[in-house]
Design an enzyme around this catalytic site. Structure first.
Site, mmCIF file in Angstrom:
data_model
loop_
_atom_site.group_PDB
_atom_site.id
_atom_site.type_symbol
_atom_site.label_atom_id
_atom_site.label_comp_id
_atom_site.label_asym_id
_atom_site.label_seq_id
_atom_site.Cartn_x
_atom_site.Cartn_y
_atom_site.Cartn_z
ATOM 1 N N GLN A 1 0.830 -1.214 0.000
ATOM 2 C CA GLN A 1 0.000 0.000 0.000
ATOM 3 C C GLN A 1 0.862 1.261 0.000
ATOM 4 O OE1 GLN A 1 -3.273 -1.945 2.913
ATOM 5 N NE2 GLN A 1 -3.661 0.199 2.480
ATOM 6 N N ARG B 1 -9.658 -0.038 7.093
ATOM 7 C CA ARG B 1 -10.597 0.900 6.499
ATOM 8 C C ARG B 1 -10.987 2.013 7.463
ATOM 9 N NH1 ARG B 1 -14.201 -0.975 1.687
ATOM 10 N NH2 ARG B 1 -14.776 1.044 0.881
ATOM 11 N N CYS B 2 -9.966 2.591 8.071
ATOM 12 C CA CYS B 2 -10.207 3.764 8.907
ATOM 13 C C CYS B 2 -8.908 4.518 8.985
ATOM 14 C CB CYS B 2 -10.669 3.396 10.307
ATOM 15 S SG CYS B 2 -9.351 3.078 11.467
ATOM 16 N N GLU C 1 -13.058 5.433 3.938
ATOM 17 C CA GLU C 1 -13.140 4.830 5.273
ATOM 18 C C GLU C 1 -14.466 5.145 5.971
ATOM 19 O OE1 GLU C 1 -9.105 4.541 4.156
ATOM 20 O OE2 GLU C 1 -10.113 3.449 5.714
HETATM 21 O O1 CDP Z 1 -7.166 6.671 -0.018
HETATM 22 P P1 CDP Z 1 -8.333 5.945 -0.627
HETATM 23 O O2 CDP Z 1 -8.289 5.901 -2.121
HETATM 24 O O3 CDP Z 1 -8.587 4.624 0.004
HETATM 25 O O4 CDP Z 1 -9.664 6.770 -0.202
HETATM 26 P P2 CDP Z 1 -10.345 8.077 -0.783
HETATM 27 O O5 CDP Z 1 -9.357 9.155 -0.978
HETATM 28 O O6 CDP Z 1 -11.480 8.369 0.122
HETATM 29 O O7 CDP Z 1 -10.897 7.674 -2.228
HETATM 30 C C1 CDP Z 1 -11.670 6.529 -2.494
HETATM 31 C C2 CDP Z 1 -12.272 6.681 -3.881
HETATM 32 O O8 CDP Z 1 -13.384 7.585 -3.807
HETATM 33 C C3 CDP Z 1 -11.301 7.271 -4.893
HETATM 34 O O9 CDP Z 1 -11.506 6.746 -6.174
HETATM 35 C C4 CDP Z 1 -11.664 8.737 -4.844
HETATM 36 O O10 CDP Z 1 -11.238 9.467 -5.939
HETATM 37 C C5 CDP Z 1 -13.190 8.686 -4.689
HETATM 38 N N1 CDP Z 1 -13.674 9.934 -4.070
HETATM 39 C C6 CDP Z 1 -14.546 10.764 -4.743
HETATM 40 O O11 CDP Z 1 -14.981 10.422 -5.848
HETATM 41 N N2 CDP Z 1 -14.924 11.970 -4.180
HETATM 42 C C7 CDP Z 1 -14.484 12.331 -2.955
HETATM 43 N N3 CDP Z 1 -14.848 13.485 -2.413
HETATM 44 C C8 CDP Z 1 -13.634 11.474 -2.232
HETATM 45 C C9 CDP Z 1 -13.226 10.284 -2.829
#
Ligand code: CDP
Length: 806
Positions: free
Chosen positions: A237, A384-385, A760
């Site tokens: 990761q 997932r947090c 998360e």
């Molecule tokens: O770090 P991780 O990718 O696990 O988590 P994240 O930043 O929350 O993003 C998860 C997915 O949700 C990604 O594909 C982000 O681009 C999308 N996302 C989104 O579409 N709009 C947001 N405001 C936050 C995340």
């Protein structure tokens, strides 16, 4: 412009940028079985490594005899701690400032611990050879309970630390104690509690569980001795951090190490740390001169890789008679297992547990966390947090319920009464965080209205009466949860992992014909980065998302980044993408000015082009500008169109949400049925609503698993009782509830596009919603607190203990 010229809106739609429910580009290969996972990597002459693991949770190793294993045809090497010791690799540093045995050095401290590494021509020979390694153990007393571990006469687990009265995070008060981490003002909190109208007390246990990604951990190490290059493919990761650690441990210069994370089948925190399998595979490849593959099986993964949670949280919450919260006290006993290998930013040994004041305006608070060694696997990852936020949210959302019982108040009303108000943001919490933005009342009211909360309470009261009259054996629970997340670690000044500041990065190259490639320091494990990061860029640089390739995970090509976990990708790397896009646009503006023969200040940006202010028929599109960047000499500008951004976020982002679970519970069988699950998320600016919905479905399902049955359980002598998927609950589509998703949109004021993380949130908010539903069903019969997971037997037992079976 003529009538055929597409309007700005039409051109924006074509870009598939921010807010567009663009289909996941990754799914073409995933749905056709064309993904490229670590175990898909096959190299000529490749060997296979696997571990001899300890059957005991605590034992001294008297001898290891590898002769019979080595005699088996096809076995190439068997490594033990003795072989690694001359290289200084029999122990390795952990992310939490402790050290961990790579292979058992004199004793074992948890069941499944790595004792020897067998290297053979194939996995089958490996399995036979593992049986032939003779290890003589002498059993030692086992401690799996952190409270017993702190008793004066508890067995000494970490003999290597004998006499050390301080560790990486300060003083150690006992031979099995790791640290005490304190935040807030305990004296002031005690004072408020002493004078309070009402104080509710409870111990909330968030049990040990495991992220259990579908793909287990693994790697392929290949040492090219001719060129002195080590390549390591793996389920990482944080590939750049792995490269740095591999360099520091092995002495191989960092430029001679290439770490590649190919497609990853789920991480959820499990693939952040460095495991003995990586170290042994590298050593074995160096020793044999051949590539070595190590892939865990399911039992290895559950027994030996990083667990999550295992927090005993003793809480006190005080309030006025009419329900205004005045203080919060939380004392945690944290079971870290045999080595402190928690994946947290260095200065936060209990992660962001100090977000435990939640969504509430609590004037004074104290948090103390004692880390403790036991005979369980090491780890402590953010399943997932974002670094213990799940524990924090569960704790406060249970304490609110317990306080509501004590006050005889409706729990929804108690929450609303204490929410931080919209005009209080940015809000300084009593435990030191600055919440960037929020509008909790709006979200809460929307959620309550959506489920018709008042009608549900009427139905619940009628159900209780019907139950008492003997007309039904089913109870109705209404599980409320309002959570505040904290995601996007950095900033660098506060957050580092092994000294590496927690920024992130994006590098963009625009090709002459107007398409692009962007590389980032993060790595998707199923979250859809290739889809959504292209959308951020599409809106910034006016090139269609379909014409932008996103690449992550290869340290030879991607800019340095701290990786993906704790929903940090969007808040940090997503911001880097926007900033790099803006650099591209700034240069493009100068190019356009030259081409249009105007001053660059006379231009304005319009979706995918620069237009002359007041003369929109004069413009240069990004495609034209890209071409000119490569085929024309532009005075004062370098050729090409590239940019890189290393983004150090000024603060974290604070997504929030309101979740409500309506659950039917059968008192006689302990079974449950989730009748309705409503999830409102506010993650600021929404990049891709469809992906957000998918993230919420996935995270809520993991929350359901954790709350309702998933558990890493140990018996008294340290045997893992849930080491296979026969016993470890992983919900299938059969058990998974149906979810209704909703949103409000409160942009982050400091993020370049206002986005906050979301991956998360559903786990953070989901677990208390499910658990509170179980508690709420039994509240009319006097239940105050019962530990998760709420499996069938435990629910039956609650009913039985409350006398509902007689
Ligand atoms: O770090 P991780 O990718 O696990 O988590 P994240 O930043 O929350 O993003 C998860 C997915 O949700 C990604 O594909 C982000 O681009 C999308 N996302 C989104 O579409 N709009 C947001 N405001 C936050 C995340």
């Amino acid at each position: 412009m003529n009538d055929q010229t597409p309007t700005s809106v039409e051109r924006a739609t074509k870009l598939k940028g921010l807010g567009h429910s663009r289909k996941r580009v990754e799914d073409v290969r995933f749905t056709q079985g064309k993904g490229n996972y670590v175990d898909d990597i096959k190299m000529p002459g490749m060997l296979f490594g696997d571990f001899v693991r300890s059957p005991y949770a605590h034992a001294r190793i008297k001898s290891i005899n590898i002769d019979a294993a080595m005699a088996l045809p096809g076995v190439v090497a068997v490594l033990t701690a003795k072989d690694l010791e001359p290289l200084g690799l029999h122990w390795m540093p952990t992310l939490a400032g402790d050290k961990q045995m790579v292979l058992a050095d004199g004793k074992v401290l948890f069941q499944g611990q790595e004792v020897a590494f067998v290297v053979a021509d194939d996995r089958y020979i490996n399995a036979d050879a593992i049986d032939l390694v003779e290890v003589e153990y002498e059993e030692l007393p086992v401690v799996t309970d952190p409270f017993k571990a702190l008793e004066p006469d508890a067995p000494v687990l970490r003999e290597d630390l004998a006499g050390q009265t301080s560790g990486a995070h300060g003083a150690r008060k006992h031979h099995n104690h790791i640290f005490l981490w304190e935040v807030g003002d305990e004296a002031a909190t005690d004072e408020v509690m002493a004078d309070a109208d009402v104080v509710a007390e409870e111990t909330v246990y968030y049990h040990r569980t495991h992220p259990c990604p579908l793909e287990t951990c693994g790697c392929v190490a290949s040492m090219d001795k001719v060129n002195g290059k080590l390549t390591l493919w793996g389920t990482f990761q944080a590939p750049h951090v792995v490269r740095t650690v591999a360099s520091l441990l092995s002495g191989i210069e960092e430029h001679n190490i290439r770490v590649v994370s190919p497609d990853i089948g789920g991480g959820f925190g499990n693939k952040v740390g460095v495991y003995p399998g990586y170290v042994c595979s590298i050593v074995a490849s160096i020793v044999t001169g051949r590539p070595v593959k190590w892939i865990e099986d399911r039992m290895d993964n559950l027994m030996a890789t990083a667990f999550a949670r295992d927090y005993w949280m003793k809480g006190k919450i005080s309030a006025t008679k009419d329900g205004k919260i005045t203080g919060l006290h939380c004392q945690v006993t944290a079971d870290h297992g045999a080595f402190d290998a928690c994946a947290d930013p260095t200065k936060f040994p209990a992660g962001f547990m100090s977000i435990c004041t939640g969504s509430y305006d609590i004037p004074v608070a104290y948090l103390g966390v004692d880390g403790v060694y036991t005979n369980k696997a090491p780890g402590g990852v953010s399943y997932r947090c974002s670094f213990r936020v799940t524990e924090a949210a569960y704790f406060i959302e249970r304490m609110i319920e317990v306080l509501a019982i004590k006050l005889g108040m409706d729990a929804a009303e108690l929450r609303a009464k204490n929410f931080i108000k919209k005009d209080q943001f940015p809000y300084q919490s009593a435990l030191g965080w600055e919440y960037d933005s929020g509008d909790y009342h709006t979200a809460w009211e929307k959620a309550l209205k959506a489920v018709d909360y008042d009608a549900l309470r009427v139905e619940q009261a009628e159900r209780v009466e019907a139950f008492k009259r003997g007309e039904t054996r089913k109870l109705l629970g209404i599980g409320l949860s309002h959570f505040t997340e904290i995601v996007g670690a950095g900033p660098v000044k506060n957050c580092d992992i092994l000294g590496m500041g927690m920024f992130d990065s994006c590098e963009i190259r625009i090709h002459p014909t107007g398409s692009a490639i962007a590389r980032l320091g993060t790595i998707s494990q199923g979250q859809g980065h290739a889809t959504t990061f292209a959308q951020i860029l599409a809106s910034e640089i006016g090139i269609s998302a379909d014409s932008i390739t996103i690449e992550e995970g290869d340290t030879d090509t991607a800019p340095y980044g701290l990786g993906t976990y704790g929903s940090r990708s969007t808040p940090v790397a997503g911001a880097a993408a926007a900033m790099a896009g803006r650099k591209i646009r700034a240069k493009a503006q100068m190019t356009a000015a030259y081409l249009l023969e105007v001053h660059d200040g006379d231009l304005e940006w319009d979706v995918d082009r620069f237009i002359v202010k007041g003369a929109p028929e004069q413009f240069k599109t990004m495609t034209e500008i890209a071409y000119a960047s490569y085929n024309q000499a532009i005075p004062g500008l370098e050729p090409g169109l590239e940019a890189v951004s290393y983004y150090d976020p000024p603060n974290m982002t604070y997504p929030f949400g309101a979740y409500i679970c309506v659950m039917e519970i059968d008192v006689d069988t302990g079974t449950h049925e989730v009748r309705r699950f409503y999830a409102l998320d506010d993650c600021g600016t929404r990049i891709n609503p469809m992906i957000i919905e998918g993230q919420v479905h996935g995270g809520a399902t993991e929350a359901y698993a954790i709350a309702m049955g998933q558990e890493l359980a140990y018996d008294e002598i340290g045997n893992v009782k849930t080491g296979t998927l026969m016993d470890f609950f992983l919900p299938t589509s059969w058990e998974t509830p149906t979810y209704e998703t909703d949103f409000t949109e409160t942009p982050s004021p400091h993020h370049p596009i206002g986005a906050k993380g979301v991956g998360e949130s559903p786990n953070v908010g989901g677990v208390p919603a499910f658990s509170n539903a179980v508690h709420d069903a039994f509240r009319p019969f006097g239940l105050k607190q019962s530990h998760m997971p709420h499996d069938q037997w435990r629910i039956w037992k609650i009913a039985n203990d409350l006398g509902l079976h007689s």
